[in-house]
Design a protein around this motif. Sequence first.
Motif, PDB file in Angstrom:
ATOM      1  N   GLU A 866       8.466  -7.803   3.459  1.00 61.43           N
ATOM      2  CA  GLU A 866       7.405  -7.008   2.833  1.00 61.43           C
ATOM      3  C   GLU A 866       7.454  -5.538   3.241  1.00 61.43           C
ATOM      4  O   GLU A 866       6.815  -4.690   2.601  1.00 61.43           O
ATOM      5  CB  GLU A 866       6.033  -7.590   3.191  1.00 61.43           C
ATOM      6  N   LEU A 867       8.205  -5.218   4.303  1.00 60.12           N
ATOM      7  CA  LEU A 867       8.298  -3.824   4.710  1.00 60.12           C
ATOM      8  C   LEU A 867       8.918  -2.949   3.627  1.00 60.12           C
ATOM      9  O   LEU A 867       8.594  -1.754   3.526  1.00 60.12           O
ATOM     10  CB  LEU A 867       9.123  -3.719   6.005  1.00 60.12           C
ATOM     11  N   LEU A 868       9.801  -3.514   2.824  1.00 59.46           N
ATOM     12  CA  LEU A 868      10.452  -2.748   1.760  1.00 59.46           C
ATOM     13  C   LEU A 868      10.136  -3.283   0.373  1.00 59.46           C
ATOM     14  O   LEU A 868      10.299  -2.582  -0.616  1.00 59.46           O
ATOM     15  CB  LEU A 868      11.977  -2.761   1.968  1.00 59.46           C
ATOM     16  N   ARG A 869       9.688  -4.531   0.290  1.00 58.93           N
ATOM     17  CA  ARG A 869       9.488  -5.143  -1.022  1.00 58.93           C
ATOM     18  C   ARG A 869       8.382  -4.462  -1.812  1.00 58.93           C
ATOM     19  O   ARG A 869       8.463  -4.336  -3.026  1.00 58.93           O
ATOM     20  CB  ARG A 869       9.175  -6.634  -0.844  1.00 58.93           C
ATOM     21  N   TRP A 870       7.316  -4.015  -1.127  1.00 57.88           N
ATOM     22  CA  TRP A 870       6.183  -3.450  -1.859  1.00 57.88           C
ATOM     23  C   TRP A 870       6.579  -2.171  -2.600  1.00 57.88           C
ATOM     24  O   TRP A 870       6.065  -1.877  -3.685  1.00 57.88           O
ATOM     25  CB  TRP A 870       5.034  -3.149  -0.882  1.00 57.88           C
ATOM     26  N   LEU A 887       2.031  -6.672   4.532  1.00 54.70           N
ATOM     27  CA  LEU A 887       2.378  -5.413   5.197  1.00 54.70           C
ATOM     28  C   LEU A 887       1.326  -5.030   6.223  1.00 54.70           C
ATOM     29  O   LEU A 887       1.650  -4.509   7.306  1.00 54.70           O
ATOM     30  CB  LEU A 887       2.529  -4.314   4.141  1.00 54.70           C
ATOM     31  N   VAL A 888       0.050  -5.263   5.937  1.00 60.40           N
ATOM     32  CA  VAL A 888      -1.022  -4.960   6.894  1.00 60.40           C
ATOM     33  C   VAL A 888      -0.851  -5.781   8.167  1.00 60.40           C
ATOM     34  O   VAL A 888      -1.038  -5.281   9.291  1.00 60.40           O
ATOM     35  CB  VAL A 888      -2.390  -5.213   6.235  1.00 60.40           C
ATOM     36  N   LEU A 889      -0.469  -7.037   8.020  1.00 62.17           N
ATOM     37  CA  LEU A 889      -0.305  -7.899   9.195  1.00 62.17           C
ATOM     38  C   LEU A 889       0.895  -7.505  10.045  1.00 62.17           C
ATOM     39  O   LEU A 889       1.035  -8.010  11.167  1.00 62.17           O
ATOM     40  CB  LEU A 889      -0.174  -9.355   8.751  1.00 62.17           C
ATOM     41  N   CYS A 890       1.763  -6.633   9.541  1.00 56.89           N
ATOM     42  CA  CYS A 890       2.866  -6.133  10.381  1.00 56.89           C
ATOM     43  C   CYS A 890       2.328  -5.337  11.568  1.00 56.89           C
ATOM     44  O   CYS A 890       2.988  -5.251  12.613  1.00 56.89           O
ATOM     45  CB  CYS A 890       3.802  -5.265   9.556  1.00 56.89           C
ATOM     46  N   LEU A 891       1.119  -4.747  11.440  1.00 55.92           N
ATOM     47  CA  LEU A 891       0.530  -4.019  12.566  1.00 55.92           C
ATOM     48  C   LEU A 891       0.162  -4.953  13.712  1.00 55.92           C
ATOM     49  O   LEU A 891      -0.021  -4.503  14.845  1.00 55.92           O
ATOM     50  CB  LEU A 891      -0.723  -3.265  12.105  1.00 55.92           C
ATOM     51  N   CYS A 892       0.038  -6.252  13.422  1.00 54.45           N
ATOM     52  CA  CYS A 892      -0.346  -7.225  14.451  1.00 54.45           C
ATOM     53  C   CYS A 892       0.859  -7.907  15.077  1.00 54.45           C
ATOM     54  O   CYS A 892       0.679  -8.828  15.883  1.00 54.45           O
ATOM     55  CB  CYS A 892      -1.263  -8.282  13.841  1.00 54.45           C
ATOM     56  N   SER A 893       2.071  -7.521  14.689  1.00 54.40           N
ATOM     57  CA  SER A 893       3.267  -8.199  15.170  1.00 54.40           C
ATOM     58  C   SER A 893       3.448  -7.971  16.667  1.00 54.40           C
ATOM     59  O   SER A 893       3.060  -6.934  17.223  1.00 54.40           O
ATOM     60  CB  SER A 893       4.485  -7.691  14.394  1.00 54.40           C
ATOM     61  N   ARG A 900       5.805  -0.336  14.324  1.00 54.06           N
ATOM     62  CA  ARG A 900       6.061   1.060  13.960  1.00 54.06           C
ATOM     63  C   ARG A 900       6.466   1.184  12.484  1.00 54.06           C
ATOM     64  O   ARG A 900       5.992   2.092  11.776  1.00 54.06           O
ATOM     65  CB  ARG A 900       7.158   1.633  14.864  1.00 54.06           C
ATOM     66  N   GLN A 901       7.327   0.287  12.035  1.00 54.03           N
ATOM     67  CA  GLN A 901       7.738   0.343  10.626  1.00 54.03           C
ATOM     68  C   GLN A 901       6.555   0.051   9.705  1.00 54.03           C
ATOM     69  O   GLN A 901       6.386   0.707   8.662  1.00 54.03           O
ATOM     70  CB  GLN A 901       8.857  -0.665  10.371  1.00 54.03           C
ATOM     71  N   GLY A 902       5.740  -0.938  10.073  1.00 54.70           N
ATOM     72  CA  GLY A 902       4.567  -1.238   9.258  1.00 54.70           C
ATOM     73  C   GLY A 902       3.599  -0.078   9.203  1.00 54.70           C
ATOM     74  O   GLY A 902       3.001   0.214   8.146  1.00 54.70           O
ATOM     75  N   HIS A 903       3.438   0.627  10.341  1.00 55.03           N
ATOM     76  CA  HIS A 903       2.550   1.793  10.367  1.00 55.03           C
ATOM     77  C   HIS A 903       3.070   2.884   9.441  1.00 55.03           C
ATOM     78  O   HIS A 903       2.296   3.497   8.676  1.00 55.03           O
ATOM     79  CB  HIS A 903       2.444   2.286  11.817  1.00 55.03           C
ATOM     80  N   LEU A 934      -8.417   1.634   8.416  1.00 52.84           N
ATOM     81  CA  LEU A 934      -7.612   0.728   9.238  1.00 52.84           C
ATOM     82  C   LEU A 934      -6.603   1.522  10.072  1.00 52.84           C
ATOM     83  O   LEU A 934      -6.461   1.278  11.284  1.00 52.84           O
ATOM     84  CB  LEU A 934      -6.898  -0.276   8.332  1.00 52.84           C
ATOM     85  N   LEU A 935      -5.892   2.449   9.452  1.00 53.08           N
ATOM     86  CA  LEU A 935      -4.908   3.233  10.192  1.00 53.08           C
ATOM     87  C   LEU A 935      -5.575   4.133  11.229  1.00 53.08           C
ATOM     88  O   LEU A 935      -5.045   4.329  12.329  1.00 53.08           O
ATOM     89  CB  LEU A 935      -4.094   4.077   9.205  1.00 53.08           C
ATOM     90  N   GLU A 936      -6.727   4.701  10.885  1.00 52.52           N
ATOM     91  CA  GLU A 936      -7.450   5.541  11.847  1.00 52.52           C
ATOM     92  C   GLU A 936      -7.839   4.738  13.078  1.00 52.52           C
ATOM     93  O   GLU A 936      -7.684   5.194  14.223  1.00 52.52           O
ATOM     94  CB  GLU A 936      -8.681   6.133  11.163  1.00 52.52           C
TER      95      GLU A 936
END
Length: 1132
Positions: A866-870, A887-893, A900-903, A934-936
């Motif tokens: 999902e890092l590149l698919r979207w 992609l949002v759940l990548c921040l919880c990895s 970092r990539q998800g951010h 969410l990012l903030e």
Amino acid sequence: MSKRTRLDDDTARPPKRAKPEHSQQQPVEDIQFARQLQQLLVFRQDGLQQLRNGIASFKAFLESILYHRDEDARPRQLSILREYLETQKPDDPKDTEKPFLSQLWQAWSFANQNNNDYLASSIGAIFALLLRTLSSLLDFRDHGLLLCRTVLLFQHLRLVKRGMDAPKHKDFVIQPCLRLLTELVSFDGGVLAREAYKRREQTFDITTLRRNLGLVRTDVPEEEARRKPSIRTLTVRYILALLKYLHEGAKNDMLRSRPFCVALFSHLADDPADVITDILNVTEQSVLKDDALQRSAKSTLLLQYNLERVNEVATRSREDHPAAERAFAWLKAVCTKDSYGVLRSNGWYPPSTSDHDAGHKRSKHAIDLGLDSLESYDQSERPDVRNTTLLGWIQTLRPHADPKERELIITCFEAAPELVAAYFGERNMQLEPKLTNTWLGYASFLFEVVRLQVPEHFGNSNYEDGENQSLPMPPQTSIILENLLPRPLTQKVLARCLNQSSELITFFVIRLLVLAFRKLSTVLTEMRNASEVAKQYQSLWEEASERLLARFTERVPPMKDIIGAFRKIPDDEEHAMQREASARLLRLSYEVTPVQALEEQFDVSAALTAALARSSSETATSEISELRAIELQHLLVIAKHSPGMKWFSKQGGLDHSPLVSLLRLHLGNVRNTEIRMLLWDVLSRHDLLASDSELDALLASLLAITTPTDELWSFIDECLARASRQPVKYVDQLESSSTETLPKDMKKRLMASLSDHLPGLMAAAVAEQAAFAKGKQNTLHWAAFFLDLVFETGHTKAAGVLSRAVSALPAAVDHAVANTASREVAMEQVRLPQPDVAMEDYPGAPKPDAFPRFTPPPKESDSRPELLRWAQKDLALAFEDGDISALVLCLCSSHPDIVRQGHAQLRSLTLKLHTTASTALDSKDHLAVLLGELLESFEHQYLPANQPLPYLAGVFATKALNVLQNPTHHIYPKLNRYLIKSPEWRITRLPAYWLSNTLHSQPEEDDAYWKEINWVLSWLIEGLRTPADLEILRRGGSFEKVMGLYCSPGAAAAGRRGKVGKGTTQGKVVELLYRGTCVEGGSRTLVTRAGVLAWLDIVGRRAEGGSEMIDFMKARVLETADGEKMRVWKGL
């Protein structure tokens, strides 16, 4: 000037022109040492003939190695080849001026500069043969890789590209270049396939490849085409090698061109069978089954044109075509597998109508128009479909002429039921009843269509969502009707078929109508169930059912035609199957469409009586007798529903009435529930019997007679006829009998008090007619015993008076006294078994699981496509497919690189939402605000410490994304107020805020209180995955608040029949505790900080139907808690 004359008179023809150099047979030398190869393959401009001879010798040498022509000399040949290749290696691999095998490359360059096509062709062929030979030798892998990298040099690829771009008639120039590229891509398992595709300006020019794919030879036999492949065959093999060995990104880029995909399949029917099989195998294994490929790339390959070309091989080629079966299997797989890219599963709801107006609330003063208020409901135009490619393709098939093409269409209809209505909306079929091959083909096809199953939940894809457990609106009745009776089956056509002289046509229509009625019954049952679940839209479902029933009756033939078809069929063994089908159709007409069926009077007495008589006389069991038994069951149901049925009159000179014949049949099997219910229905409807115990008494009294005579049956027939004709007379007799006094000896026989109720009219008729049966001892014995049993079972005074009067007659007393002891035994023989006690109420029965087992938290996946698919999709589609949520759940990895990539990707997404002008995403501003907050929150609270975002925050964001795209959601207003409250979330207080905002505040809708709570509980369950999530819930006191919710009366009422289920509020509370035990240290925290063991003891004592879940949870806590630390905490 005069014409010149010949010098001699020789009439011989002048000598022929000498053949060109390239056509002369070139001598082949036997290679004995590597130095000889070096001398033969030296390039000099004045020694081209020597070079050609050397290439021919080298070719023979390589073929001997490749095809094992001389096994004894093979080791020496390999040694010579190795030595030669070692001498040709460059001193510096990076020196492009002196590459590997530089002499041959110089010769190829010289040949191109001087337009010497035959020399260039021979050099390209020897390179391809050398590479093929090296690929078969494991020890020569390094040499092969060096040769491949040499070919991939820019100056060399220019030579290859020039050869591939040669004119069409110079196939001897094009073929070696294609072979060379194919061997290069396939070498060592495709290790250099990516490098070759990177240089696609020279190696994959789509214009050139499309031209070459059209260079096919059709005038050669199969063996010749296999031995000398055409340019198209070699191009296809090159393309298949790329598809087999390239990564998904390159394949997506390859398949982006529609003209290229069309050219690949354009001449499929003219290809050799092995090439067709290779195309189908590679496209299925390397493209269609590759989940990493984009769906759009797969759908580009599966265009309607391409499907038609494959179908030409599968169904329209010669019968013995070797690739026909493989092509047919390929088409079936494409039609049935959603992951292949062309099929989009959809039922009877057109796109964007499955939840249309589901959240719409009408004003109190608005006029309720029912289904007419729904936009585009039952529109006259062809309904929209999602499977436009399949629809266009199946329109080209011929189901009436080819069984395989018929099977393909039926397969498409099963996989995508939406296609049925759209197909017949554009298809014009002539079904005039003529017994021709065309009519039989169309008839068989329509029979298969009607036989299709009703889609589960009518194909509503939104039904499976956890928050949408009811169907909001019914499917369009026009679509349902096309699935029940397709448009070619009009009322006029069906009526004409029923009235045909051809038995085959009539039998076909009867069978087809039987299927249609049964399918309609299933649909009406499903609609009735849906209306009971969706109370808010119950009126819409009921109106849709009525409209469907009305339209169905307008399309089926009139009842008089159905009755006429039944009467027309002879009643003999030859037509037993037709009689059974016709009787079944009549039965379904009365059961499914009773209003229309009762408009026509139909007396089934004669047919039923004949069937009863035939059934009683048959003893041997055969296929015909089984059909006759099924027909009899249909006739019994018809007689039950038919108002014109004459139960008490003798038809056509028969000995007994239909009711008596039915009674005689039932004596053969008194346990037959269907006949028993029909007897009770007829006798109670005419007040002949007052209770089912009287029916048991009638049957028991007849069973007590060893062989009932015709005289007895005639007596019973007469009694029933009299009672049905003169009911008032016999009611008066019963009332007068109830006023008389019974003797004391009869009262003592009863174990209960007398009743003032009146028995049925049959008892009075039997008592009256028994007085006229003098001399008929068997009849009197039965009458006395019957009335005695009626009195014993009904405890009515009138029955006792009648029994005493008949028993006083001569020849009846002895029999009644003799059978007093056998009354109970006789009654036990005819009583139907009582229904079994429910398993859940039987203490000794094994109990199934009272609740579904909970599932632990999902494990984190190692791959993150999902890092590149979207970014490769449209924004609206990316949100719909769940790529943004992933992609949002990548921040919880737990992996910092993925965080970092998800951010970074979420930052790009937020910027894209702010700048995009797309109107397909109406809520893009709300989504941008959510992702920005969410990012903030992540950047201020977790990124400085290099920590991942808690799953509680990530899951909350994903669920909020879904809510913001649905403004009718019950939590939508509260979520928007939360988002505008602050630009940053206090994540540690997030669960406490939402529990307080739902548990202790008013809901946005009157009936949404428990919906809001269940939404919050679902979020907490899904978000509790790591110790960090557990700590947030512990610090906020969330476990205590949720556990206190369990005992709420509203939560208890949310269960199903008092039982705790997984989907109820109480079940979600227990599931949240279960998720806590799945986290490291969770059980210890629940015991020491939340007191979960004491809480489980309390709720376990109070639980009525959910104790199994509580016991399971208690065992789970004790099992997962650290025993040593628990003992220390307890002070033991």
